[in-house]
Design an enzyme around this catalytic site. Structure first.
Site, PDB file in Angstrom:
ATOM      1  N   VAL A 105       0.837  -1.209   0.000  1.00  0.00           N
ATOM      2  CA  VAL A 105       0.000   0.000   0.000  1.00  0.00           C
ATOM      3  C   VAL A 105       0.865   1.251   0.000  1.00  0.00           C
ATOM      4  O   VAL A 105       0.394   2.346   0.287  1.00  0.00           O
ATOM      5  CB  VAL A 105      -0.957   0.011   1.217  1.00  0.00           C
ATOM      6  CG1 VAL A 105      -1.932  -1.149   1.134  1.00  0.00           C
ATOM      7  CG2 VAL A 105      -0.201  -0.025   2.542  1.00  0.00           C
ATOM      8  N   ASP A 106       2.159   1.085  -0.319  1.00  0.00           N
ATOM      9  CA  ASP A 106       3.105   2.193  -0.174  1.00  0.00           C
ATOM     10  C   ASP A 106       3.281   3.047  -1.423  1.00  0.00           C
ATOM     11  O   ASP A 106       3.938   4.087  -1.378  1.00  0.00           O
ATOM     12  CB  ASP A 106       4.470   1.664   0.291  1.00  0.00           C
ATOM     13  CG  ASP A 106       5.022   0.563  -0.614  1.00  0.00           C
ATOM     14  OD1 ASP A 106       4.791   0.602  -1.841  1.00  0.00           O
ATOM     15  OD2 ASP A 106       5.707  -0.338  -0.089  1.00  0.00           O
ATOM     16  N   HIS A 121      -4.446  -4.058  -2.393  1.00  0.00           N
ATOM     17  CA  HIS A 121      -4.921  -3.699  -1.050  1.00  0.00           C
ATOM     18  C   HIS A 121      -5.075  -2.195  -0.860  1.00  0.00           C
ATOM     19  O   HIS A 121      -5.148  -1.725   0.268  1.00  0.00           O
ATOM     20  CB  HIS A 121      -3.976  -4.279   0.009  1.00  0.00           C
ATOM     21  CG  HIS A 121      -3.950  -5.779   0.004  1.00  0.00           C
ATOM     22  ND1 HIS A 121      -2.908  -6.516   0.517  1.00  0.00           N
ATOM     23  CD2 HIS A 121      -4.843  -6.688  -0.471  1.00  0.00           C
ATOM     24  CE1 HIS A 121      -3.159  -7.809   0.374  1.00  0.00           C
ATOM     25  NE2 HIS A 121      -4.321  -7.937  -0.235  1.00  0.00           N
ATOM     26  N   CYS A 180     -15.298  13.184   8.285  1.00  0.00           N
ATOM     27  CA  CYS A 180     -15.266  13.594   6.882  1.00  0.00           C
ATOM     28  C   CYS A 180     -15.596  15.089   6.754  1.00  0.00           C
ATOM     29  O   CYS A 180     -16.613  15.560   7.281  1.00  0.00           O
ATOM     30  CB  CYS A 180     -16.271  12.767   6.099  1.00  0.00           C
ATOM     31  SG  CYS A 180     -16.476  13.276   4.384  1.00  0.00           S
ATOM     32  N   GLY A 221       9.078 -10.840  -3.394  1.00  0.00           N
ATOM     33  CA  GLY A 221       9.020 -10.375  -2.012  1.00  0.00           C
ATOM     34  C   GLY A 221       7.697 -10.599  -1.319  1.00  0.00           C
ATOM     35  O   GLY A 221       7.253  -9.753  -0.557  1.00  0.00           O
ATOM     36  N   SER A 223       5.680 -13.669   0.969  1.00  0.00           N
ATOM     37  CA  SER A 223       5.692 -15.013   1.535  1.00  0.00           C
ATOM     38  C   SER A 223       4.391 -15.748   1.215  1.00  0.00           C
ATOM     39  O   SER A 223       4.212 -16.893   1.579  1.00  0.00           O
ATOM     40  CB  SER A 223       5.905 -14.949   3.047  1.00  0.00           C
ATOM     41  OG  SER A 223       4.947 -14.083   3.631  1.00  0.00           O
TER      42      SER A 223
HETATM   43 ZN   LIG Z   1     -18.344  11.817   4.122  1.00  0.00          ZN
END
Ligand SMILES: [Zn+2]
Length: 299
Positions: A105-106, A121, A180, A221, A223
């Site tokens: 997710v980077d 993801h 939000c 990379g 597993s």
């Molecule tokens: Zn919202």
């Protein structure tokens, strides 16, 4: 010479024909300073992963998540792509890689210049409102959280270099989360797939289509601990598509692999790219790769 050379020869032989689909995991980003909690240093993890059910159902757990993540975010937001990411971009630029699926997710594949990356993801640098669906940048949320918590940094001393932050209960209790800004009341969540949450079906379908059309599936990379990624290895094996796994340590997909390579990816992949992509015309590699890089700080 010897086994290492033979292994790179075998790897190059499979990749040189093109049609490669990459499936990457945390092990590709460890050399960027982002810890692989399931890899060799996995024991370093101090916190169990946040589940979707806990995040949405437990206000105190959510507050703790955001407090830790608020600190962890900035610690690793400066992470940059490494030679492994850049080598994948070289292979893509050389026309050998048809697609990239990442469990990370980077955002580092994209930061390294790779295109069309499917982020299985999600991305930690995006935030979604669970009520109205509005998306904002993590940068914007970071600014709002700083405003809401002007004294928080001073109150928090020790921060792990990997962003896995330890906070006392009273420090968490004093942390103010924000809702939000678009709808005014919605619960915000990093736009990543938490444990206990399923990957959106259209994203999974797209990945299966990519794998089904591949000539080789190259795992980098991972597993392959979770089915979320391992299912693509199973699919490739079922279709008779060769699976190559490059990872430090054994994986749960090794039994399906035509070739396994146990080596640091920051060295292996540039050597591979030198071998098979050298003849292809490419621009300056990795230059100007500046987009914000992020990490699963508290996942
Ligand atoms: Zn919202």
């Amino acid at each position: 010479m010897g086994r290492v050379t033979e292994t790179i020869d075998a790897l190059a032989g499979l990749v040189a024909g093109g049609g490669v689909v990459v499936l990457s995991g945390a092990g590709l980003s460890t050399e960027s300073g982002i810890p692989d909690y399931r890899g060799p240093s996995g024991a370093a993890r101090r916190h169990s992963p946040m589940t979707y059910q806990t995040f949405t159902g437990d206000p105190l757990a959510r507050r703790r998540y955001w407090a830790r993540s608020h600190l962890g975010w900035r610690m690793i937001a400066r992470a940059a792509p490494n030679d492994g990411h850049r080598a994948v971009t070289r292979l893509q630029d050389a026309g050998l890689v048809d697609g990239i699926i990442t469990q990370n997710v980077d955002g580092l594949h994209t930061a390294a210049g790779s295109g069309g990356v499917v982020e299985l993801h999600g991305r930690l640098d995006e935030v979604v409102c669970l009520d109205c669906g509005n998306r904002t940048s993590r940068e914007e949320l970071d600014r709002r959280l700083r405003e809401a918590n002007p004294d928080f940094d001073a109150a928090v001393g020790a921060v792990n270099p990997d962003g896995d932050v330890d906070l006392a209960d009273e420090q968490v209790a004093g942390f103010r989360t924000v809702d939000c800004a678009f709808c005014g009341t919605g619960m915000l969540k990093p736009d990543v797939v938490f444990f206990g949450e399923t990957v959106p079906a259209d994203r999974v379908s797209r990945c299966f289509a990519m794998v089904g059309a591949a000539r080789v599936l190259l795992v980098l990379g991972s597993s392959l601990t979770v089915m979320s990624g391992r299912r693509f290895v199973l699919r490739a094996a079922k279709l008779g598509i060769p699976v190559v796994i490059a990872n430090q340590g054994p994986t749960r997909g090794d039994g399906y692999a035509a070739l396994t390579v146990d080596a640091p990816l920051g060295r292996l992949l540039p050597a591979l790219a030198d071998r098979v992509a050298a003849a292809a015309p490419t621009g300056p590699v990795g230059a100007g790769a500046v987009p914000a890089a992020v990490t699963p700080a508290a996942l």
